[in-house]
Design an enzyme around this catalytic site. Structure first.
Site, PDB file in Angstrom:
ATOM      1  N   GLY A   1     -25.927 -91.363  -7.845  1.00 21.43           N
ATOM      2  CA  GLY A   1     -27.368 -91.518  -7.690  1.00 21.43           C
ATOM      3  C   GLY A   1     -28.058 -90.363  -7.008  1.00 21.43           C
TER       4      GLY A   1
ATOM      5  N   TYR B   1     -16.119 -75.545  -0.096  1.00 16.75           N
ATOM      6  CA  TYR B   1     -16.922 -76.729   0.231  1.00 16.75           C
ATOM      7  C   TYR B   1     -16.240 -77.547   1.324  1.00 16.75           C
ATOM      8  CZ  TYR B   1     -19.290 -81.202  -0.047  1.00 16.75           C
ATOM      9  OH  TYR B   1     -19.963 -82.360   0.277  1.00 16.75           O
TER      10      TYR B   1
ATOM     11  N   SER C   1     -18.601 -84.657   5.162  1.00 18.57           N
ATOM     12  CA  SER C   1     -18.014 -85.198   3.936  1.00 18.57           C
ATOM     13  C   SER C   1     -16.555 -85.520   4.198  1.00 18.57           C
ATOM     14  CB  SER C   1     -18.108 -84.174   2.801  1.00 18.57           C
ATOM     15  OG  SER C   1     -17.336 -84.576   1.679  1.00 18.57           O
TER      16      SER C   1
ATOM     17  N   VAL D   1     -33.656 -73.680   4.522  1.00 15.35           N
ATOM     18  CA  VAL D   1     -32.843 -73.574   5.734  1.00 15.35           C
ATOM     19  C   VAL D   1     -31.978 -72.322   5.749  1.00 15.35           C
ATOM     20  CG1 VAL D   1     -32.801 -76.066   6.124  1.00 15.35           C
ATOM     21  CG2 VAL D   1     -30.953 -74.991   4.812  1.00 15.35           C
TER      22      VAL D   1
ATOM     23  N   GLY E   1     -31.930 -87.172  -3.546  1.00 15.91           N
ATOM     24  CA  GLY E   1     -30.672 -87.721  -3.064  1.00 15.91           C
ATOM     25  C   GLY E   1     -30.718 -88.309  -1.675  1.00 15.91           C
TER      26      GLY E   1
END
Length: 249
Positions: free
Chosen positions: A183, A148, A135, A56, A12
């Site tokens: 994608g 999220y 985001s 991470v 990604g």
């Protein structure tokens, strides 16, 4: 040539960042958990990409990460905190608590631990760029976005507060906030591998793609040292923020 560390580079956005930065003439340290994908990326991009396996969410590994790199690669000019994920879209009272914990561990703890590991070197040299992947979910609420969206709101505020600490220094911090991006594996991960649900998210639209986000990152890195882009919000033309939801009797 800059040395750029990209977390979550196995797919990604992360893979797109690696390809774009190498094409721009930089060298990239590509990190992630899936070693075989890192090795494939190194084979594709050549000697200017260093594969460096890293989770991470493992604080001890992050803290000692620089020491595991070849000495010539330890000066990090750009940190791209890309590793992150969304899990689930159920209402909060039905959500899996393990999903919440994993999003917090990756999107928040992983990001701040990486930043704390790399930032001192930038401060010592008075030079550096940190790109944090936020985001639009950190700005606009939506059903099922609870934790999220909360983690991405944290990314925004953390980025802005870093700039407050760094005022007067030649260290730039940007929160890149994409909207709908196809994608990538984002929706497959969110729906735990359910391909039909993932595909439905992008049915009948033309979303952004990872190369679009990499284009923005490339531009930010190319800017002069005195110029900071605090945040950049990106959406495809098929997407916009909506009206308030009102439940009527």
């Amino acid at each position: 040539m800059k040395t750029i560390l990209v977390t979550g580079a196995t797919a990604g956005f992360g893979a797109a960042f690696a390809r774009r930065f190498v094409r721009d003439g930089h060298r990239v340290i590509a990190t992630g958990r899936r070693v075989e994908r890192l090795e494939a990326l190194a084979k594709e991009l050549g000697e200017n990409l260093l594969p460096a396996p890293l989770d991470v969410t493992d604080a001890n590994s992050v803290a000692g990460f620089l020491d595991t790199l070849p000495e010539a690669w330890r000066r990090i000019d750009v940190l791209v905190n890309n590793a992150g994920l969304a899990l689930g879209l159920s209402p909060a009272w039905e959500a899996d608590l393990a999903d919440w914990d994993r999003m917090i561990a990756t999107n928040i703890s992983g990001l701040v631990h990486m930043t704390r590991a790399i930032l001192p070197g930038m401060v010592e040299r008075d030079d550096g760029v940190i790109l944090n992947l936020g985001s639009v979910a950190g700005e606009y609420p939506y059903p099922g976005g609870h934790v999220y969206g909360g983690t991405k709101a944290f990314v925004r505020q953390f980025s802005l507060n870093l700039r407050a600490d760094l005022v007067g220094k030649n260290i730039r911090v940007t929160d890149i906030e994409p909207g709908m991006v196809g994608g990538s594996e984002f929706s497959q991960v969110r729906f735990h591998g359910d391909e039909a649900k993932a595909a439905a998210v992008y049915a009948g639209i033309t979303p952004l793609n990872p190369d679009d986000i990499a284009e923005a990152a490339s531009w930010i890195v190319s800017l002069p040292k005195h110029m900071n882009i605090n945040r950049i919000e990106m959406m495809p033309t098929c997407q916009a923020s909506g009206p308030f939801a009102v439940k009527r009797d």
